[in-house]
Design an enzyme around this catalytic site. Structure first.
Site, PDB file in Angstrom:
ATOM      1  N   PHE A 145       0.734  -1.202   0.237  1.00  0.00           N
ATOM      2  CA  PHE A 145      -0.359  -0.023   0.197  1.00  0.00           C
ATOM      3  C   PHE A 145       1.015   1.887   0.037  1.00  0.00           C
ATOM      4  O   PHE A 145       1.638   1.156   1.299  1.00  0.00           O
ATOM      5  CB  PHE A 145      -0.278  -0.005   1.002  1.00  0.00           C
ATOM      6  CG  PHE A 145      -1.876   1.209   1.617  1.00  0.00           C
ATOM      7  CD1 PHE A 145      -2.632   1.461   0.145  1.00  0.00           C
ATOM      8  CD2 PHE A 145      -1.298   2.253   2.076  1.00  0.00           C
ATOM      9  CE1 PHE A 145      -4.022   2.069  -0.366  1.00  0.00           C
ATOM     10  CE2 PHE A 145      -2.048   3.463   1.970  1.00  0.00           C
ATOM     11  CZ  PHE A 145      -3.433   3.592   0.910  1.00  0.00           C
ATOM     12  N   ASP A 149       9.385   2.531   1.754  1.00  0.00           N
ATOM     13  CA  ASP A 149       7.758   3.688   1.938  1.00  0.00           C
ATOM     14  C   ASP A 149       7.959   3.056   3.240  1.00  0.00           C
ATOM     15  O   ASP A 149       6.804   1.810   4.202  1.00  0.00           O
ATOM     16  CB  ASP A 149       6.320   2.892   1.501  1.00  0.00           C
ATOM     17  CG  ASP A 149       5.257   3.609   2.451  1.00  0.00           C
ATOM     18  OD1 ASP A 149       5.366   4.115   3.033  1.00  0.00           O
ATOM     19  OD2 ASP A 149       4.779   3.659   1.379  1.00  0.00           O
ATOM     20  N   LYS A 204       2.872   9.090   8.565  1.00  0.00           N
ATOM     21  CA  LYS A 204       1.882   9.367   9.381  1.00  0.00           C
ATOM     22  C   LYS A 204       2.666   9.176  10.773  1.00  0.00           C
ATOM     23  O   LYS A 204       1.992  10.429  11.668  1.00  0.00           O
ATOM     24  CB  LYS A 204       1.395   7.524   9.923  1.00  0.00           C
ATOM     25  CG  LYS A 204       0.663   7.190   8.384  1.00  0.00           C
ATOM     26  CD  LYS A 204       0.023   5.820   8.767  1.00  0.00           C
ATOM     27  CE  LYS A 204      -0.854   5.761   7.617  1.00  0.00           C
ATOM     28  NZ  LYS A 204      -0.623   4.887   6.548  1.00  0.00           N
TER      29      LYS A 204
END
Ligand SMILES: *Cc1c(COP(=O)(O)O)cnc(C)c1O
Length: 430
Positions: free
Chosen positions: A162, A253, A282
């Protein structure tokens, strides 16, 4: 609230905005009114959260929850942390936003902290994970064109990965469900199974033979959304070796696992390798929106005009993110992440032994952990999450069969025990 009562009279959101009074009305928040004006992009659970403190949040009905979602691995210092309150207040009073037409001291200070604490030499700031990955894709393509002379550069990514929701990042995401109906996708991506070195070697050979030269490999150190699947050390070390041999860039990532979530600053430390480029978002701002693209000097090919963001790197986001990072460091919160992570995994593993018909296994690093449900059961992660929510614990699915635990990094031993008790209660009901 900031809307004057008069303007609300004929507004369907009236009930939604009138929650500031002291007397609580059960009907004060209306999900129907909300859904009449907000696009239906999210499947939402039927509660509305309105306040928080540490690892607890309260809904509009006054119900308390232990928050093991933390905005999906984002609120690293929990809710209403005094450092964040102070940092936001300080920065908004001083200077909250100016253009990147000018030097921004907070941006420089955050870049210095990040490069001093990681393998990277340079940082670029944006506002989200997707945007950081989008920047990484552009950086890799420019490097391929200008340094490697590759005309048609390809980026290899993993199945079940993702990377975000922009067009380039849904294309990078190796899950067809995120791409469906949004075609045509961006060209130049190719997918391989995660943790499978032979499949990767074969893919590189196939692409090479077809004049589609591989410029970069983009992987998550641990697949978060894809089911809390940790990367295999040996696999990543071989990927690193292949990248070195062939001059391919390794992009990680780290949007979900970076900034302490794993018990180390960066996910790559658990794999014993260094990436050439990595991305953050995040946890970086503790919940204040910020993303970052980091790279080593040799692939720092962006020049003035190549890439930009209006909000990216503004004094508010960078000032707060720096305070968050310094607080994690000064209070040795990484040690807490390791200890609480072990406590949680060991508790969940005991539950797995007690409920072998429900739970397959437990996996994760630090404070990102997954409870993997038996594949042959009808029971889904959403069922478990709903039951836990009714019992006062917020959890988040990571795919249909994995329940994800990503509490604030400041979670304490008692809160872990409370969560384990609720999970036990939930399993007994399933
Ligand atoms: C959440 C996430 C993203 C996307 O971040 P946004 O801020 O939602 O754009 C990208 N990659 C990973 C690994 C993520 O977990």
């Amino acid at each position: 609230m900031f809307v004057s009562p008069k303007t609300l009279d004929n507004n369907p959101l009236n009930s939604l905005l009138s929650s500031s009074g002291s007397a609580r009305d059960e009907d004060e928040f209306s999900t129907e009114a909300f859904d009449q004006s907000v696009m239906g992009t999210y499947g939402r659970f039927p509660i509305a959260l309105e306040s928080g403190q540490g690892c607890q949040v309260w809904d509009t009905k006054g119900q308390a929850y232990l928050d093991f979602v933390a905005g999906i691995a984002t609120c690293t210092l929990g809710h209403a942390h005094p450092v964040m309150v102070e940092a936001v207040t300080h920065q908004i009073q001083k200077l909250h936003h100016v253009s990147n037409l000018y030097y921004i001291p907070e941006q420089g200070a955050l870049a210095q902290w990040l490069t001093a604490h990681s393998c990277a030499d340079r940082a670029f700031f944006c506002n989200s994970g997707a945007e950081a990955n989008e920047g990484a894709i552009k950086l890799a393509r420019k490097y391929a064109h200008t340094k490697l002379g590759i005309q048609n550069p390809y980026i290899i990514t993993a199945n079940a990965s993702f990377h975000g929701r922009t067009l380039a990042t849904i294309t990078a995401t190796g899950q067809p469900k995120y791409q469906k109906n949004f075609e045509p996708l961006v060209s130049g991506f190719h997918y391989v199974p995660f943790n499978d070195i032979e499949a990767l070697k074969a893919a590189i050979a196939t692409l090479d033979a077809d004049q589609r030269q591989v410029a970069a490999i983009l992987l998550e150190p641990l697949q978060g959304e894809g089911g809390v699947k940790p990367g295999n050390q040996e696999y990543f070390q071989q990927v690193r070796r292949i990248c070195d041999e062939k001059g391919i860039l390794l992009i990680l990532d780290e949007v979900q696992v970076g900034v302490g979530r794993t018990g180390r600053w960066w996910g790559y430390e658990s794999l014993g390798i260094e990436p050439d480029i990595f991305t953050l978002a995040k946890g970086l701002g503790g919940g204040i929106p910020i993303g970052a693209l980091l790279c080593k000097s040799f692939c720092n090919v962006f020049q003035p005009g190549d890439h930009a963001s209006t909000f990216g790197g503004n004094p508010l986001a960078c000032g707060v993110a720096l305070s968050v990072c310094q607080t994690l460091e000064e209070n040795d919160i990484l040690a807490n992440v390791q200890a609480r992570g072990e406590q949680l995994r060991s508790g969940l593993s005991k539950l797995a032994q007690r409920y072998p018909h429900l739970i397959d296994h437990v996996r994760g690093w630090g404070l990102i952990n997954g409870l993997v449900l038996k594949a042959d059961l009808e029971l889904t992660s959403v069922d478990v999450v709903k039951t836990a929510m009714a019992d006062g614990l917020l959890l988040v699915p990571a795919g249909p069969k994995v329940v994800r635990f990503v509490p604030p990094l400041i979670v304490n031993a008692e809160e872990i025990n409370q969560a384990l008790q609720i999970v036990e209660q939930v399993l007994a009901k399933c």
